[in-house]
Write an enzyme that holds these catalytic residues in place. Structure first.
Site, PDB file in Angstrom:
ATOM      1  N   LYS A  35       0.834  -1.195   0.000  1.00 19.53           N
ATOM      2  CA  LYS A  35       0.000   0.000   0.000  1.00 19.53           C
ATOM      3  C   LYS A  35       0.875   1.253   0.000  1.00 19.53           C
ATOM      4  CE  LYS A  35      -4.070  -0.271   2.516  1.00 19.53           C
ATOM      5  NZ  LYS A  35      -4.785  -0.119   3.782  1.00 19.53           N
ATOM      6  N   THR A 122     -13.086   4.548  14.860  1.00 21.29           N
ATOM      7  CA  THR A 122     -14.335   4.381  15.621  1.00 21.29           C
ATOM      8  C   THR A 122     -14.067   3.444  16.785  1.00 21.29           C
ATOM      9  OG1 THR A 122     -15.663   4.796  13.694  1.00 21.29           O
ATOM     10  CG2 THR A 122     -16.718   3.560  15.464  1.00 21.29           C
ATOM     11  N   LEU A 153     -17.822  10.237   7.661  1.00 21.33           N
ATOM     12  CA  LEU A 153     -17.710  10.164   6.193  1.00 21.33           C
ATOM     13  C   LEU A 153     -18.537   9.014   5.641  1.00 21.33           C
ATOM     14  CD1 LEU A 153     -13.809  10.266   5.953  1.00 21.33           C
ATOM     15  CD2 LEU A 153     -15.405  12.195   5.899  1.00 21.33           C
ATOM     16  N   ASN A 211     -24.386   6.356  14.123  1.00 20.22           N
ATOM     17  CA  ASN A 211     -24.492   5.231  13.189  1.00 20.22           C
ATOM     18  C   ASN A 211     -25.636   4.301  13.566  1.00 20.22           C
ATOM     19  OD1 ASN A 211     -22.544   6.111  11.491  1.00 20.22           O
ATOM     20  ND2 ASN A 211     -21.056   4.499  11.906  1.00 20.22           N
ATOM     21  N   PHE A 252     -32.171   9.063   4.573  1.00 20.29           N
ATOM     22  CA  PHE A 252     -31.976   7.716   5.131  1.00 20.29           C
ATOM     23  C   PHE A 252     -33.291   6.996   5.403  1.00 20.29           C
ATOM     24  CE2 PHE A 252     -27.532   6.469   5.848  1.00 20.29           C
ATOM     25  CZ  PHE A 252     -26.977   7.488   5.101  1.00 20.29           C
ATOM     26  N   GLY A 256     -34.643  -0.733   1.105  1.00 19.89           N
ATOM     27  CA  GLY A 256     -33.719  -1.471   0.242  1.00 19.89           C
ATOM     28  C   GLY A 256     -33.481  -2.867   0.769  1.00 19.89           C
ATOM     29  N   CYS A 263     -19.326  -0.074   8.318  1.00 21.62           N
ATOM     30  CA  CYS A 263     -19.612   0.716   9.531  1.00 21.62           C
ATOM     31  C   CYS A 263     -20.878   0.298  10.261  1.00 21.62           C
ATOM     32  CB  CYS A 263     -19.702   2.189   9.155  1.00 21.62           C
ATOM     33  SG  CYS A 263     -18.247   2.723   8.248  1.00 21.62           S
TER      34      CYS A 263
HETATM   35  C1  UGA Z   1     -21.921   5.402   7.260  1.00 19.01           C
HETATM   36  C2  UGA Z   1     -22.471   6.750   7.758  1.00 19.01           C
HETATM   37  O1  UGA Z   1     -23.471   7.236   6.867  1.00 19.01           O
HETATM   38  C3  UGA Z   1     -21.352   7.777   7.889  1.00 19.01           C
HETATM   39  O2  UGA Z   1     -21.858   8.980   8.462  1.00 19.01           O
HETATM   40  C4  UGA Z   1     -20.259   7.209   8.819  1.00 19.01           C
HETATM   41  O3  UGA Z   1     -19.161   8.086   8.931  1.00 19.01           O
HETATM   42  C5  UGA Z   1     -19.765   5.906   8.244  1.00 19.01           C
HETATM   43  O4  UGA Z   1     -20.868   4.981   8.138  1.00 19.01           O
HETATM   44  C6  UGA Z   1     -18.693   5.384   9.173  1.00 19.01           C
HETATM   45  O5  UGA Z   1     -18.981   5.089  10.339  1.00 19.01           O
HETATM   46  O6  UGA Z   1     -17.511   5.354   8.780  1.00 19.01           O
HETATM   47  P1  UGA Z   1     -21.275   4.396   4.838  1.00 19.01           P
HETATM   48  O7  UGA Z   1     -21.198   3.070   5.547  1.00 19.01           O
HETATM   49  O8  UGA Z   1     -20.178   4.804   3.934  1.00 19.01           O
HETATM   50  O9  UGA Z   1     -21.422   5.593   5.932  1.00 19.01           O
HETATM   51  O10 UGA Z   1     -22.568   4.378   3.946  1.00 19.01           O
HETATM   52  P2  UGA Z   1     -24.067   4.917   4.014  1.00 19.01           P
HETATM   53  O11 UGA Z   1     -24.283   5.831   2.879  1.00 19.01           O
HETATM   54  O12 UGA Z   1     -24.422   5.409   5.337  1.00 19.01           O
HETATM   55  O13 UGA Z   1     -24.869   3.567   3.709  1.00 19.01           O
HETATM   56  C7  UGA Z   1     -24.806   2.444   4.587  1.00 19.01           C
HETATM   57  C8  UGA Z   1     -25.774   1.370   4.148  1.00 19.01           C
HETATM   58  O14 UGA Z   1     -27.112   1.780   4.366  1.00 19.01           O
HETATM   59  C9  UGA Z   1     -25.687   1.005   2.655  1.00 19.01           C
HETATM   60  O15 UGA Z   1     -25.785  -0.395   2.535  1.00 19.01           O
HETATM   61  C10 UGA Z   1     -26.872   1.715   2.038  1.00 19.01           C
HETATM   62  O16 UGA Z   1     -27.352   1.089   0.877  1.00 19.01           O
HETATM   63  C11 UGA Z   1     -27.883   1.617   3.167  1.00 19.01           C
HETATM   64  N1  UGA Z   1     -28.925   2.665   3.104  1.00 19.01           N
HETATM   65  C12 UGA Z   1     -28.601   3.967   3.323  1.00 19.01           C
HETATM   66  C13 UGA Z   1     -30.240   2.303   2.843  1.00 19.01           C
HETATM   67  O17 UGA Z   1     -30.563   1.102   2.653  1.00 19.01           O
HETATM   68  N2  UGA Z   1     -31.206   3.283   2.820  1.00 19.01           N
HETATM   69  C14 UGA Z   1     -30.904   4.584   3.031  1.00 19.01           C
HETATM   70  O18 UGA Z   1     -31.835   5.425   3.011  1.00 19.01           O
HETATM   71  C15 UGA Z   1     -29.570   4.939   3.291  1.00 19.01           C
END
Ligand code: UGA
Length: 438
Positions: A35, A122, A153, A211, A252, A256, A263
């Site tokens: 890396k 975390t 993020l 989260n 959110f 789905g 996370c």
């Molecule tokens: C998540 C949090 O959104 C971030 O704020 C946090 O920093 C991050 O975890 C972390 O702890 O590092 P991430 O895992 O990248 O971010 O992705 P998300 O966009 O939150 O989606 C997570 C999951 O939830 C995905 O599988 C997505 O498809 C699902 N999701 C999200 C839904 O099924 N419906 C929604 O309305 C939103």
């Protein structure tokens, strides 16, 4: 400010690159030699839109460098961020802190006076004090300051989330640490982003509670989607209708196939475990974890039902295997449950994904891979949208239908509507709405 960033994984790399873009001098420390070699060569080992250009620009500008030598990175540093992994420990669901504590000991050996040690990984409540204790044991009497600075993020939009966050949270107890963190984040907070200062425990809890709450919100709407399918109703309109209440909010609430990623699954388990250990059971989070696990297998059942109750010998095209779009991350992706369940029921799965085909090949044994949605759909009895990549949002449905053998289209992300499916002669199975059979 001069910053050392320990760990150039997802969080460390995005944070380090963005800090350097703010004009700070950042040295990222990475132990993995492969890396490290890539990064020194200006290559980004993960897929995150925009990160490669930002990295190249700041390396060229002399603000950003990479090393395997932590002691060298700490020379004259104002702050050292710990951004190493905290995977779920086998057996008990706790976050594994061994990488964090190992980094703490190494930092202790080489830290300059008054270094601010910032935990960005975390970590469960109490870790800040545990790290401080570890450093004190390693270097009794040394002057240093602790801080916790959780990240929020989202993969795929991490740069925007880093540079325009809703808030910056810092947990600390020293004026010096607060001054250094305020200086580091000034480029963001000067644009009116609030910087919330709390004690370390509160900052640690904010991360897990955020989260867990978001995971719970998604799980809530997924259960409402199940109800809509049974009693009639449209989950998208329900989500819109409740989300217009500003106390609830619309984000959110997309139903789905269940949440995945690096996370939510890991952090909900760790938060629930912390609650049990502390005698303050987080029953909503416990229920969320269970419901989300069940949902992934329920989605396989939904696909089988849409295929007439029997998928033996049927060819099913899966569009998208990552847990969400704009990432190649396969961790806890619903596809890892759904695809094997379909195969166990006798289906032949052909998958495609714009980024993760290479990564996912070994994780989904027995699936065949195609170069794009039309090739995947060729001769398929059913097509399933599992990840809402942009590439799958504007499909030519007539063309897709023409290359399929069957007429079943299962949309686990609700990106199409019944009328356009009907016009293409496809039977449409969305989430949280009644199917429409052409
Ligand atoms: C998540 C949090 O959104 C971030 O704020 C946090 O920093 C991050 O975890 C972390 O702890 O590092 P991430 O895992 O990248 O971010 O992705 P998300 O966009 O939150 O989606 C997570 C999951 O939830 C995905 O599988 C997505 O498809 C699902 N999701 C999200 C839904 O099924 N419906 C929604 O309305 C939103």
């Amino acid at each position: 400010m001069k910053i050392a960033m320990v760990g150039a994984g997802y969080v460390g790399l995005v944070s380090g690159v963005c800090f350097s873009d703010f004009g700070h001098t950042v040295v990222c420390v990475e132990k993995d030699e492969n890396k490290l070699a890539k990064l020194r060569d200006g290559q980004v080992p993960i897929y995150e839109p925009g990160l490669d250009q930002l990295l190249e620009k700041n390396m060229a500008g002399g603000h950003l460098s990479f090393t395997g030598d932590l002691a060298a990175a700490l020379v004259d540093a104002d702050a050292c961020f710990i951004a190493v992994g905290t995977p779920t420990r086998r057996g008990d669901g706790h976050a594994d802190l061994s990488y964090v504590l190992e980094s703490a000991r190494e930092i202790a050996d080489a830290m300059p006076e008054d270094l601010v040690v910032v935990i960005k990984s975390t970590v469960p409540v109490g870790t800040n004090r545990k790290v401080a204790e570890t450093i004190r044991q390693q270097r009794p009497g040394a002057a240093f300051h602790m801080a916790s600075n959780p990240e929020f993020l989202r993969e795929g939009v991490a740069i925007a989330d880093f540079t325009r966050p809703d808030r910056v949270v810092v947990g600390l107890e020293s004026e010096h640490a607060e001054a250094v963190l305020r200086a580091i984040y000034r480029p963001i907070t000067s644009r009116q982003t609030p910087l919330l200062v709390s004690d370390p425990e509160t900052a640690e809890l904010i991360k897990y509670a955020s989260n867990s709450f978001l995971a719970m919100k998604i799980t809530f709407i997924n259960e409402v989607a199940n109800l809509c399918e049974r009693v009639g109703g449209d989950v998208e309109t329900v989500a819109h209708g409740i989300g217009l209440d500003s106390r609830i909010g619309e984000r959110f609430l997309n139903a789905g196939p269940g949440y995945g990623g690096s996370c939510f699954p890991k952090d909900t388990i760790a938060f629930a475990q912390t609650g049990r250990d502390a005698g303050a059971v987080q029953s909503l989070v416990e229920a969320t974890i269970l419901s989300n696990d069940q949902r992934k297998s329920a989605m396989a059942d939904k696909i089988i039902q849409a295929c007439g109750g029997d998928v033996r010998g049927k060819r099913i095209a899966i569009l998208g295997v990552t847990f969400k779009p704009e990432t190649d991350d396969m961790r806890d992706a619903p596809s890892l449950t759904i695809v094997p369940a379909l195969q166990a029921a006798g289906a032949q799965v052909v998958a495609c994904d714009p980024q993760a085909a290479h990564e996912a090949r070994d994780m989904l044994p027995g699936a065949s891979w195609s170069n794009g949605p039309y090739e995947a759909a060729s001769d398929a009895d059913a097509v399933v949208i599992l990840t809402e990549w942009n590439q799958f949002r504007g499909l030519n449905l007539a063309e897709l239908a023409a290359c399929m053998r069957g007429t079943t289209f299962i949309d686990l992300r609700n990106i199409y509507n019944a009328d356009e499916m009907d016009a293409a002669g496809l039977d449409y199975w969305p989430v949280g709405k009644r199917p429409s059979l052409s």
